[in-house]
Design a protein around this motif. Structure first.
Motif, PDB file in Angstrom:
ATOM      1  N   PRO A  80      86.398  38.713  30.063  1.00 13.27           N
ATOM      2  CA  PRO A  80      85.301  38.636  31.026  1.00 13.27           C
ATOM      3  C   PRO A  80      83.923  38.677  30.353  1.00 13.27           C
ATOM      4  O   PRO A  80      82.985  38.047  30.829  1.00 13.27           O
ATOM      5  CB  PRO A  80      85.512  39.859  31.920  1.00 13.27           C
ATOM      6  N   ALA A  81      83.809  39.399  29.239  1.00 12.35           N
ATOM      7  CA  ALA A  81      82.532  39.471  28.534  1.00 12.35           C
ATOM      8  C   ALA A  81      82.112  38.093  28.016  1.00 12.35           C
ATOM      9  O   ALA A  81      80.933  37.730  28.081  1.00 12.35           O
ATOM     10  CB  ALA A  81      82.613  40.463  27.384  1.00 12.35           C
ATOM     11  N   GLU A  82      83.068  37.329  27.506  1.00 16.47           N
ATOM     12  CA  GLU A  82      82.745  35.993  27.004  1.00 16.47           C
ATOM     13  C   GLU A  82      82.356  35.057  28.149  1.00 16.47           C
ATOM     14  O   GLU A  82      81.465  34.232  28.004  1.00 16.47           O
ATOM     15  CB  GLU A  82      83.910  35.431  26.206  1.00 16.47           C
ATOM     16  N   VAL A  83      83.037  35.216  29.295  1.00 21.91           N
ATOM     17  CA  VAL A  83      82.678  34.413  30.462  1.00 21.91           C
ATOM     18  C   VAL A  83      81.287  34.800  30.945  1.00 21.91           C
ATOM     19  O   VAL A  83      80.479  33.931  31.292  1.00 21.91           O
ATOM     20  CB  VAL A  83      83.730  34.570  31.581  1.00 21.91           C
ATOM     21  N   ALA A  84      80.980  36.095  30.950  1.00 21.70           N
ATOM     22  CA  ALA A  84      79.653  36.553  31.368  1.00 21.70           C
ATOM     23  C   ALA A  84      78.578  36.003  30.435  1.00 21.70           C
ATOM     24  O   ALA A  84      77.513  35.564  30.889  1.00 21.70           O
ATOM     25  CB  ALA A  84      79.603  38.078  31.387  1.00 21.70           C
ATOM     26  N   GLN A  85      78.873  35.982  29.136  1.00 19.03           N
ATOM     27  CA  GLN A  85      77.913  35.439  28.175  1.00 19.03           C
ATOM     28  C   GLN A  85      77.707  33.947  28.420  1.00 19.03           C
ATOM     29  O   GLN A  85      76.581  33.457  28.411  1.00 19.03           O
ATOM     30  CB  GLN A  85      78.397  35.676  26.749  1.00 19.03           C
ATOM     31  N   ALA A  86      78.808  33.228  28.666  1.00 15.19           N
ATOM     32  CA  ALA A  86      78.703  31.792  28.940  1.00 15.19           C
ATOM     33  C   ALA A  86      77.938  31.551  30.235  1.00 15.19           C
ATOM     34  O   ALA A  86      77.124  30.625  30.321  1.00 15.19           O
ATOM     35  CB  ALA A  86      80.093  31.167  29.020  1.00 15.19           C
ATOM     36  N   ALA A  87      78.165  32.389  31.248  1.00 16.73           N
ATOM     37  CA  ALA A  87      77.449  32.244  32.518  1.00 16.73           C
ATOM     38  C   ALA A  87      75.957  32.473  32.307  1.00 16.73           C
ATOM     39  O   ALA A  87      75.122  31.752  32.866  1.00 16.73           O
ATOM     40  CB  ALA A  87      78.002  33.232  33.544  1.00 16.73           C
ATOM     41  N   HIS A  88      75.631  33.462  31.486  1.00 16.89           N
ATOM     42  CA  HIS A  88      74.220  33.745  31.188  1.00 16.89           C
ATOM     43  C   HIS A  88      73.580  32.551  30.480  1.00 16.89           C
ATOM     44  O   HIS A  88      72.479  32.124  30.846  1.00 16.89           O
ATOM     45  CB  HIS A  88      74.115  35.003  30.326  1.00 16.89           C
ATOM     46  N   GLU A  89      74.274  32.006  29.488  1.00 12.98           N
ATOM     47  CA  GLU A  89      73.758  30.834  28.767  1.00 12.98           C
ATOM     48  C   GLU A  89      73.592  29.651  29.718  1.00 12.98           C
ATOM     49  O   GLU A  89      72.620  28.907  29.642  1.00 12.98           O
ATOM     50  CB  GLU A  89      74.689  30.457  27.616  1.00 12.98           C
ATOM     51  N   GLY A  90      74.557  29.489  30.625  1.00  7.58           N
ATOM     52  CA  GLY A  90      74.487  28.398  31.599  1.00  7.58           C
ATOM     53  C   GLY A  90      73.301  28.533  32.534  1.00  7.58           C
ATOM     54  O   GLY A  90      72.601  27.561  32.821  1.00  7.58           O
ATOM     55  N   ARG A  91      73.058  29.762  32.994  1.00  5.74           N
ATOM     56  CA  ARG A  91      71.905  29.986  33.874  1.00  5.74           C
ATOM     57  C   ARG A  91      70.599  29.701  33.142  1.00  5.74           C
ATOM     58  O   ARG A  91      69.680  29.112  33.704  1.00  5.74           O
ATOM     59  CB  ARG A  91      71.919  31.406  34.427  1.00  5.74           C
ATOM     60  N   LYS A  92      70.531  30.124  31.868  1.00  8.13           N
ATOM     61  CA  LYS A  92      69.325  29.845  31.077  1.00  8.13           C
ATOM     62  C   LYS A  92      69.127  28.341  30.907  1.00  8.13           C
ATOM     63  O   LYS A  92      67.988  27.869  30.861  1.00  8.13           O
ATOM     64  CB  LYS A  92      69.424  30.508  29.696  1.00  8.13           C
ATOM     65  N   ALA A  93      70.224  27.596  30.824  1.00  3.84           N
ATOM     66  CA  ALA A  93      70.145  26.143  30.656  1.00  3.84           C
ATOM     67  C   ALA A  93      69.974  25.419  31.994  1.00  3.84           C
ATOM     68  O   ALA A  93      69.868  24.199  32.035  1.00  3.84           O
ATOM     69  CB  ALA A  93      71.389  25.623  29.951  1.00  3.84           C
ATOM     70  N   GLY A  94      69.960  26.167  33.100  1.00  2.00           N
ATOM     71  CA  GLY A  94      69.775  25.560  34.417  1.00  2.00           C
ATOM     72  C   GLY A  94      71.041  24.970  35.021  1.00  2.00           C
ATOM     73  O   GLY A  94      70.973  24.184  35.958  1.00  2.00           O
ATOM     74  N   ILE A  95      72.199  25.373  34.513  1.00  2.00           N
ATOM     75  CA  ILE A  95      73.466  24.850  35.033  1.00  2.00           C
ATOM     76  C   ILE A  95      73.858  25.646  36.265  1.00  2.00           C
ATOM     77  O   ILE A  95      73.867  26.873  36.263  1.00  2.00           O
ATOM     78  CB  ILE A  95      74.559  24.927  33.952  1.00  2.00           C
ATOM     79  N   LYS A  96      74.196  24.917  37.320  1.00  2.00           N
ATOM     80  CA  LYS A  96      74.614  25.539  38.577  1.00  2.00           C
ATOM     81  C   LYS A  96      76.017  25.066  38.908  1.00  2.00           C
ATOM     82  O   LYS A  96      76.417  23.976  38.506  1.00  2.00           O
ATOM     83  CB  LYS A  96      73.662  25.150  39.706  1.00  2.00           C
ATOM     84  N   PRO A  97      76.769  25.860  39.681  1.00  2.00           N
ATOM     85  CA  PRO A  97      78.106  25.429  40.069  1.00  2.00           C
ATOM     86  C   PRO A  97      78.038  24.159  40.912  1.00  2.00           C
ATOM     87  O   PRO A  97      77.085  23.951  41.660  1.00  2.00           O
ATOM     88  CB  PRO A  97      78.655  26.586  40.902  1.00  2.00           C
TER      89      PRO A  97
END
Length: 93
Positions: A35-52
């Protein structure tokens, strides 16, 4: 892409998995990571402007609402007073 050590996580896929499954833990199972790696990826995605994607959100909405059960009166139609009277009667007996 975020290198998790084991695999490369596509940030859009991570955002969609979180939207579909509702938590980092459940999304981590999809990617066979933590889950920590997914949380890190989600954080990076939000910083990059990626939305579901809207498809992911719709899929979760449909799954959640398909599993909902109408709330049933678990007291069998008894009022609060009826239940309290029964408790008092049992206690006195």
């Amino acid at each position: 892409m975020l290198d998790s050590g084991k695999t490369f996580l596509n940030l859009q896929d991570v955002a969609d998995a979180i939207a579909k499954h509702g938590s980092y833990g459940k999304a981590a199972k999809v990617f066979e990571t933590t889950p920590a790696e997914v949380a890190q990826a989600a954080h990076e995605g939000r910083k990059a402007g990626i939305k579901p994607s809207s498809e992911a959100a719709i899929e979760r909405y449909e799954r959640v609402h398909a599993n909902k059960v109408d709330k049933v009166d678990k007291t069998g139609g008894f009022t609060r007073e009826d239940i309290l009277e029964a408790i008092v009667r049992i206690y006195e007996d």
